[in-house]
Design an enzyme around this catalytic site. Sequence first.
Site, PDB file in Angstrom:
ATOM      1  N   GLY A 171       0.803  -1.212   0.000  1.00  0.00           N
ATOM      2  CA  GLY A 171       0.000   0.000   0.000  1.00  0.00           C
ATOM      3  C   GLY A 171       0.836   1.261   0.000  1.00  0.00           C
ATOM      4  N   GLY A 172       0.520   2.143   0.928  1.00  0.00           N
ATOM      5  CA  GLY A 172       1.263   3.397   1.039  1.00  0.00           C
ATOM      6  C   GLY A 172       2.734   3.181   1.314  1.00  0.00           C
ATOM      7  N   GLY A 177      16.293   9.920 -36.825  1.00  0.00           N
ATOM      8  CA  GLY A 177      15.718  10.607 -35.676  1.00  0.00           C
ATOM      9  C   GLY A 177      16.501  10.391 -34.399  1.00  0.00           C
ATOM     10  N   ALA A 178      17.220   9.269 -34.305  1.00  0.00           N
ATOM     11  CA  ALA A 178      18.024   9.021 -33.113  1.00  0.00           C
ATOM     12  C   ALA A 178      19.132  10.062 -32.986  1.00  0.00           C
ATOM     13  CB  ALA A 178      18.611   7.618 -33.150  1.00  0.00           C
TER      14      ALA A 178
END
Length: 577
Positions: free
Chosen positions: A195-196, A434-435
């Site tokens: 959870g938290g 594009g790289a």
Amino acid sequence: MTKNSSNDLIASLNNPFAANDEQEFKVPGQVAAEPGLYEEALKAGWELQQRPYRASGVKNTQRQHLKNRMTIWERIECLADEEPTILYQNWGPNLDGASLVTAIVKVNGRDVALYGHDFTVRAGSMDATNGKKLARLFELAAKRKIPLVGLNDSAGAYIPAGVGGLDGYADAFTALRKISGVVPSIMCMFGFNAGGGSYLPRQGSFLIQPNDTFFGLTGPGVVKSVLGEDVTPDELGGPGVHSQSGVTDFVVPDELAALRKVRELLNYLPANNGELPPHQPSSDPSSRKTWDIDILLKKAFNSPTGFNTPVDISILIQQLCDHGDFLEIQPERARNTITALGRMGGNVVGFVANNSAVSSGQIDIDAAYKNARFIRFCNLYNIPIIFLEDTTGFLPGREQESRGIVQAGRAMLDAIVDLRTPRFLVLVRNAFGGAYASYNNYPTGADFVVALPTTRVAVMGPAGVEYVYKDELKKIRGSIKDRVAKETQAQVAAGLAEEAAREAADTLVAEWVKAEEQLLAQRYEQELMNPNEALSLGSISQIVMPSDLRQVLAEQMDFCLRHYEPSPLQSVQREFH
């Protein structure tokens, strides 16, 4: 040992030889006197001081050890240089430290704010009091501009506290978010967190997870009851899962290794966003020749596969760094790119490098997000970056498009464009399409761009031959039919049967076509797939020999850092990241 009613010996945790001396409070040299109200007040205060250390009791401590886990006090002792300063000592409804320890400690001689869950007290769970306690520590870290370390070992919200446990997490979430980008934070995940207890630490800059630990939004029991799915904790939220998704940055064998990783990582980080990372004088001269890069590239590119041979880019990073020492971030995720922290000339430097040894160094979704996150961190904390480019481009395909490669690539490009720290680009070999356009070149803001002689910069890789020389290829392929016919006649005239002549003609013409296409490919490499045009257009500052790479980069980085004023990020917050 003690005896029961049947006179049998049974085990006991009570030590019959333990001294139970009454605590006395005397001033040296004072005249002997009977203790009074003052001494009673001192005794009560002393008991309150000791309560956090004694809250667990012997049984709970042993239970923690049987799980191969340390107590919070043992973890602090391993991490800190000296005795910690405990803050908000007994804050909680029962004055028990509320299952959370907050402190200021020294790590490698530097002040660090620290919190840690005491799993031996209410399973390290969170209530409203704990949330306020954590929030106050986070605010203190930001105010004093010191790093934060979290030692997480919590079952989540304290159920008997009702909504107070959720309010506590909300307080902590909010406070930690507000100091994000102000001071760096390192989180360790110990035990079983849910959870938290999972959300909170992932708000930190880095997350370290030992083997045989779990964290996740819910545990296997909840998954079973809700979805009917049988899954083990390791399959649901173990390090093998989180290291691949990028939730976990480092996987280590055990708790001790995690605490050592904290100390190692802190060596590369500034205390806050207003200063440079710590400089560390080195006996490794910046002028050291990097002959191993020469050897690596020579063996690779002189092999039968030539310039298509994969290269492990981590060897280049090792050669560039002082004494070959660097710390790779998220080493188990997206191996086609490497993100790391190292030093050159004593200065901390970040590295972002395409690794052609994996998938030709192509940039896929995971690699793009891995790069983007690391670049944004360096941008916040005044860490310069050296990009090592060797990629054939972004990974194409239906699977990548359906998962959002455009958005992931955009996230990486945005992080690069927004980068304000000194940043260099080294073109190692391939830099296509594009790289190249999105990988820290001069137009996107690079301070220094160099290329090795092995660089191949082009709009397209070898496939570009089909477009650049389409007329020549059309002519070659269009002549195949006539050539086969003529060659068949020649073979028949030489005495072969019709069918055999046809087969021989097909083979000879196919070899001719292959040879002609190879000549065009070589011409394409000579005319376009090289650094010549980039150098003539000013896209590259200079060609650097592999053996001189460390010296050139270290000297230029030292120059840039001398003229760089570290400060908090002041630019506009863009819409997407």
